[in-house]
Write a protein that holds these residues in place. Structure first.
Motif, PDB file in Angstrom:
ATOM      1  N   UNK A  39       0.712  -1.265   0.029  1.00 34.25           N
ATOM      2  CA  UNK A  39       0.090   0.056   0.127  1.00 34.25           C
ATOM      3  C   UNK A  39       1.125   1.153  -0.141  1.00 34.25           C
ATOM      4  N   UNK A  40       1.925   1.402   0.930  1.00 36.89           N
ATOM      5  CA  UNK A  40       2.792   2.518   0.791  1.00 36.89           C
ATOM      6  C   UNK A  40       3.669   2.612  -0.490  1.00 36.89           C
ATOM      7  N   UNK A  41       4.232   1.365  -0.941  1.00 34.61           N
ATOM      8  CA  UNK A  41       4.877   1.251  -1.949  1.00 34.61           C
ATOM      9  C   UNK A  41       4.200   1.946  -3.110  1.00 34.61           C
ATOM     10  N   UNK A  42       3.095   1.453  -3.310  1.00 35.69           N
ATOM     11  CA  UNK A  42       2.243   1.782  -4.476  1.00 35.69           C
ATOM     12  C   UNK A  42       2.051   3.516  -4.519  1.00 35.69           C
ATOM     13  N   UNK A  43       1.602   3.980  -3.350  1.00 30.46           N
ATOM     14  CA  UNK A  43       1.623   5.541  -3.215  1.00 30.46           C
ATOM     15  C   UNK A  43       2.745   6.287  -3.554  1.00 30.46           C
ATOM     16  N   UNK A  50       4.395  12.444 -10.012  1.00 33.14           N
ATOM     17  CA  UNK A  50       3.755  13.619  -9.533  1.00 33.14           C
ATOM     18  C   UNK A  50       4.915  14.780  -9.374  1.00 33.14           C
ATOM     19  N   UNK A  51       5.750  14.539  -8.059  1.00 36.15           N
ATOM     20  CA  UNK A  51       6.770  15.363  -7.759  1.00 36.15           C
ATOM     21  C   UNK A  51       7.587  14.659  -6.817  1.00 36.15           C
ATOM     22  N   UNK A  52       9.068  15.149  -6.830  1.00 38.40           N
ATOM     23  CA  UNK A  52       9.912  14.562  -5.904  1.00 38.40           C
ATOM     24  C   UNK A  52       9.610  15.314  -4.348  1.00 38.40           C
ATOM     25  N   UNK A  53       9.070  16.534  -4.480  1.00 35.19           N
ATOM     26  CA  UNK A  53       8.856  17.117  -3.368  1.00 35.19           C
ATOM     27  C   UNK A  53       7.479  16.105  -2.710  1.00 35.19           C
ATOM     28  N   UNK A  54       6.578  15.697  -3.367  1.00 31.58           N
ATOM     29  CA  UNK A  54       5.359  15.130  -2.883  1.00 31.58           C
ATOM     30  C   UNK A  54       5.967  13.752  -2.288  1.00 31.58           C
ATOM     31  N   UNK A  55       6.702  13.010  -2.970  1.00 29.98           N
ATOM     32  CA  UNK A  55       7.424  11.688  -2.511  1.00 29.98           C
ATOM     33  C   UNK A  55       8.072  11.985  -1.057  1.00 29.98           C
TER      34      UNK A  55
END
Length: 460
Positions: A39-43, A50-55
């Protein structure tokens, strides 16, 4: 296979709910654990588009969320140990009362802690040294997810409870539904095939909340068919003695897990002194080794359930035979998978990195990890047996000093002072796992766990 056939009688339990088998508990739990990890890996994978900052934001927030999840898991673990032993002794009504009190306890604590963390999301994320846009995004995500922390708390508790009744497939199906919904919503947020109110990192947070809410609804419907015996009468008057018992059983494994988690953070800091390539190598290796010890870890959890039932029923010899069988299976699984990882190290590492420096650094560590996995198998099985029997305090008393006096101390001595680098750290990890495993095995062989019963006298 002949070995398992010879021990068929210890791999199954006859209960009022029907027959519970080792394999019937193990396979759904294995799949559920895989799904929860995914679940966390997929997100993260979807967010990377989307963006590195989001990750970075979601990754930082998830670290703190995982610490919160440990708390819910601790309460659920203590509850499961008590329920298992009392079900084994035929105390179904008391088991239902424990489940009821635990439900009220988890709901109340998760609402209070969730509200507090949601309100203080920004300073909490600031404590992780986040700044600028990453800090704002992480706080937004953390605020959304913790505001409704009750969903994750109750899913965790219900999952442990249904396992006690041999219905591990329920938790597996719920985890599957939760993962599918989460993945679909994350894809919707990032790729936006059509406009929705869910946007950015906040949208990813709401995707998690929605998927957990749906999963909780399914779990509530399913658990009603398990006949746990929830009753409001258990809450009147306030069951102080029962609450005290739940915490008394939950705290020792909790302290051990917390100590281990913090020691891993410290070990990463020690490895960081060896250079960023070593840190990257540890991250990749940790991800790979999770799948190496996954089978043994799940076998240890199933062993806890079955040992609890056997101890509750007074079937001590059967419990000892199960222990001997599962320690052999656990070691075999870990060693075989470790050897396979070494044999196919290049394609395995190639999924994570193409850097030859890191690949060269990882190979000797993979050899050293074979010893780590042997020790880990002992810890999973012997620790699971002791916990199932109610002897949690001994495991805590061994685990906490071993983490710091062996794992951390010798990571520094071997890895930094002696210049062995990452391999030296892994040798220290092996020393820790083997020391704890041997100590717990000796404790089990001493039979002192037989006096640690958590059973309430049958009350009909």
């Amino acid at each position: 296979m002949g070995f398992l056939r010879a021990n068929r009688d210890i791999n199954r339990l006859e209960t009022p709910e029907g027959q519970i088998t080792l394999l019937g508990l193990f396979l759904p739990l294995l799949i559920e654990t895989l799904l929860r990890n995914l679940m966390g890996t997929v997100s993260v994978v979807i967010l990377s588009q989307y963006s590195d900052n989001a990750v970075a934001a979601v990754g930082a927030a998830t670290q703190l969320l995982n610490m919160v999840q440990i708390f819910y898991t601790l309460v659920a673990t203590g509850v499961a140990i008590i329920i298992n032993q009392n079900l084994g002794a035929g105390n179904r009504r008391y088991s239902g009362e424990v489940a009821t009190v635990a439900l009220a306890l988890c709901a109340g604590l998760s609402i209070l802690t969730g509200a507090a963390m949601s309100i203080f999301a920004l300073p909490l994320m600031g404590m992780m040294q986040l700044t600028g846009e990453v800090l704002v995004l992480a706080a937004d995500y953390f605020r959304i997810v913790t505001a409704l922390a009750i969903t994750q708390a109750l899913i965790t508790l219900f999952s442990f409870i249904v396992r006690c009744y041999g219905r591990t497939q329920i938790a597996m199906v719920v985890a599957l539904v939760m993962n599918v919904i989460n993945a679909l919503l994350c894809l919707l947020v990032v790729y936006r095939p059509f406009e929705t109110p869910l946007q950015g990192v906040a949208g990813i947070g709401w995707a998690r909340i929605i998927s957990e809410a749906v999963a909780l609804g399914i779990m509530i419907i399913a658990i009603r068919r398990v006949k746990v015996g929830f009753t409001l009468r258990a809450l009147r008057p306030l069951p102080v003695k029962m609450i005290r018992q739940i915490f008394a059983v939950s705290i020792p494994p909790g302290v051990a897990n917390l100590s281990y988690g913090v020691s891993q953070v410290v070990s990463t800091a020690i490895i960081a002194t060896l250079g960023m390539a070593a840190v990257s190598a540890k991250v990749y290796l940790s991800n790979i080794f999770f799948y190496v010890y996954l089978l043994g870890m799940c076998l240890g959890q199933v062993t806890t359930i079955m040992i609890g039932r056997m101890v509750g029923a007074g079937e001590y010899q059967k419990a000892e035979r199960l222990n001997r069988q599962n320690i052999v299976i656990g070691i075999a699984c870990n060693v075989v998978l470790s050897v396979l990882v070494v044999a196919f190290y290049r394609p395995v590492l190639g999924m994570f990195t193409s850097c030859e420096e890191i690949i060269a650094m990882c190979l000797p560590v993979m050899f050293a990890d074979i010893l780590v996995e042997i020790g880990r198998a002992f810890n999973n099985i012997e620790g699971g047996c002791l916990n199932g029997a109610g002897d949690m305090v001994f495991s805590m008393a061994i685990s906490v000093p071993s983490c710091w006096l062996i794992s951390i101390l010798f990571s520094y001595i071997l890895g930094v002072v002696c210049g062995l680098g990452l391999v030296g750290c892994w040798i220290a990890f092996a020393m820790d796992e083997l020391a704890r495993g041997m100590a717990q095995m000796m404790r089990w062989r001493s039979r002192k766990w037989m006096s640690k019963s958590l059973i309430r006298r049958a009350d009909g």
